[in-house]
Enzyme design. Structure first.
Site, PDB file in Angstrom:
ATOM      1  CD  GLU A  55      -3.153  -1.041   2.122  1.00  0.00           C
ATOM      2  OE1 GLU A  55      -4.263  -1.271   1.690  1.00  0.00           O
ATOM      3  OE2 GLU A  55      -2.902  -0.885   3.243  1.00  0.00           O
ATOM      4  CB  CYS A  77       3.268   7.095   3.383  1.00  0.00           C
ATOM      5  SG  CYS A  77       3.862   6.060   4.512  1.00  0.00           S
ATOM      6  CB  CYS A 134       8.062  -5.518   8.024  1.00  0.00           C
ATOM      7  SG  CYS A 134       9.368  -4.646   8.802  1.00  0.00           S
ATOM      8  CB  CYS A 184       7.632  -3.276  15.410  1.00  0.00           C
ATOM      9  SG  CYS A 184       9.315  -2.911  14.940  1.00  0.00           S
ATOM     10  CB  CYS A 205       3.972  -2.575  13.236  1.00  0.00           C
ATOM     11  SG  CYS A 205       3.605  -2.122  11.447  1.00  0.00           S
ATOM     12  CB  SER A 247      10.330   3.886  14.313  1.00  0.00           C
ATOM     13  OG  SER A 247       9.867   4.157  13.184  1.00  0.00           O
ATOM     14  CB  CYS A 285       1.101   5.134  11.525  1.00  0.00           C
ATOM     15  SG  CYS A 285       1.645   6.824  11.093  1.00  0.00           S
TER      16      CYS A 285
END
Ligand code: SAH
Length: 369
Positions: free
Chosen positions: A96, A109, A116, A120, A123, A223, A343
């Protein structure tokens, strides 16, 4: 004989890459500039239409090269003007890409990986597991497609004023594709964005920060999410390998001499986890040592998460403490909620090869009543 797959995708090459490519086929390196202008200034991806290349060269290119753009699978527009695209690639994966318009700027973005690998815990991209790195063409293709869909013009209406590598993935774990893509964002023959308007965001891959410093001048975002190692390890497991002190040193080094700017620190506020006044005070002490800006992000929940967003009072209190401490801190407004574009909510289509997403689904099934 060249099969479809052995053709060079010219979107995978930045200016330096295109120069070597043209040299390697016995052509003048300045051809790179002509191709870049066609693709990024005029939006032309049909080699046959690149009239200043000469017919013989165009024919030659047609057999050995191609310009293969990713595809927009779906476009969603939020009531607040946010636009989200699902962008698909060869092999069935998709990511996305989100455009966030504000009064005086528009931020795109961009994603760097399908899924990923970092896990984390707060997320949703991490929860989907990891499929693969994106290529340079798949990264710069997101910008090209968004610019076209928005009616972005180079010298007229510039809908996109900033680009942030804050979509899906950890950009520094896909360094060799991300850096040429960001160099195309910066290059005047490409999209021509100023260094401070192109930001790479990392979960804190220290060696990658040093490598980036030697490679390309772009803004850096980190982050952080906690000033305390024990808490940060919970949220960003990568902190085990690169603890806060080392990360801060890398940030100081990044903005010294060469890149005379500030590092943006992202801090997602999670109820009862990292939003205590004591955390805010520790954060002040920590960030005083780096030229920085702080971006507070209210946690965005997603299905299966154990975390909750801090209350509005808690967020306001946190911001007040850090600002009284002398930090520049903004609270990021949640945008595009009605289309899940905030986010940590980007999902795409990840053919997870880590089996992580399955484990999480199992856990969710076990814990649900
Ligand atoms: N891997 C890079 C790029 C992703 S950036 C990085 O970690 O910086 C995505 C940003 O959104 C990061 O700051 C991330 O910490 C934050 N984020 C992720 N999940 C979130 C959530 N559920 N709510 C709010 N922010 C989140």
């Amino acid at each position: 004989m060249n099969t479809e797959n052995s053709r060079v995708n010219l979107l995978d090459l930045d200016e330096a890459g295109l120069r070597s490519f043209f040299e390697s086929i016995g052509e003048k390196p300045f051809r790179s500039q002509q191709v870049l202008k066609w693709v990024y200034h005029h939006g032309v991806t049909d080699i046959a239409a690149m009239t200043d290349l000469g017919i013989a060269l165009r024919k030659k290119l047609d057999t050995i090269a191609e310009i293969k753009m990713p595809q927009i699978i779906r476009e969603q527009r939020s009531d607040d003007g946010t636009v989200k695209w699902l962008i698909g690639f060869q092999g069935g994966n998709a990511v996305e890409t989100v455009f966030i318009p504000e009064t005086r700027r528009g931020t795109l973005c961009v994603s760097s990986q399908v899924g990923c690998a970092l896990n984390c815990t707060f997320c949703s991209t991490g929860a989907q597991g990891f499929a693969r790195n994106l290529t340079t063409g798949e990264i710069i293709g997101q910008v090209w497609l968004a610019a076209r869909a928005l009616g972005h013009e180079r010298n007229g209406l510039r809908r996109i004023t900033n680009i942030v590598m804050m979509g899906m993935g950890e950009p520094l774990l896909n360094f060799d594709a991300v850096v040429p893509a960001m160099s195309l964002m910066r290059n005047d023959l490409g999209f021509g964005f100023a260094a401070k308007r192109v930001t790479l965001s990392t979960a804190g891959l220290v060696p990658g920060i040093y490598r980036l410093r030697e490679s390309l001048d772009v803004a850096l975002a980190v982050s952080l999410h906690s000033p305390i190692d024990e808490v940060r390890v919970e949220l960003v497991p990568l902190n085990r390998k690169y603890p806060i002190a080392e990360l801060m040193q890398a940030c100081r080094d990044y903005v010294s001499e060469k890149h005379k700017r500030t590092v943006t620190f992202e801090y997602t506020l999670i109820d009862g986890v990292n939003d205590h006044p004591e955390h805010a005070r520790k954060l002040v002490k920590l960030l005083r040592t780096v030229p920085s800006k702080l971006n507070l992000i209210p946690f965005n929940p997603f299905p299966g998460t154990k975390y909750r967003c801090s209350s509005a009072e808690r967020i306001a209190q946190f911001q007040e403490i850090v600002m009284r401490g002398g930090l520049i801190a903004t609270v990021r407004k949640t945008r595009g909620e009605d289309i899940d574009a905030a986010c940590g909510q980007l999902v795409g289509k990840v053919q997870d090869r880590t089996k992580r997403s399955e484990r999480i689904k199992l856990r969710m099934a076990e814990t649900s009543p």
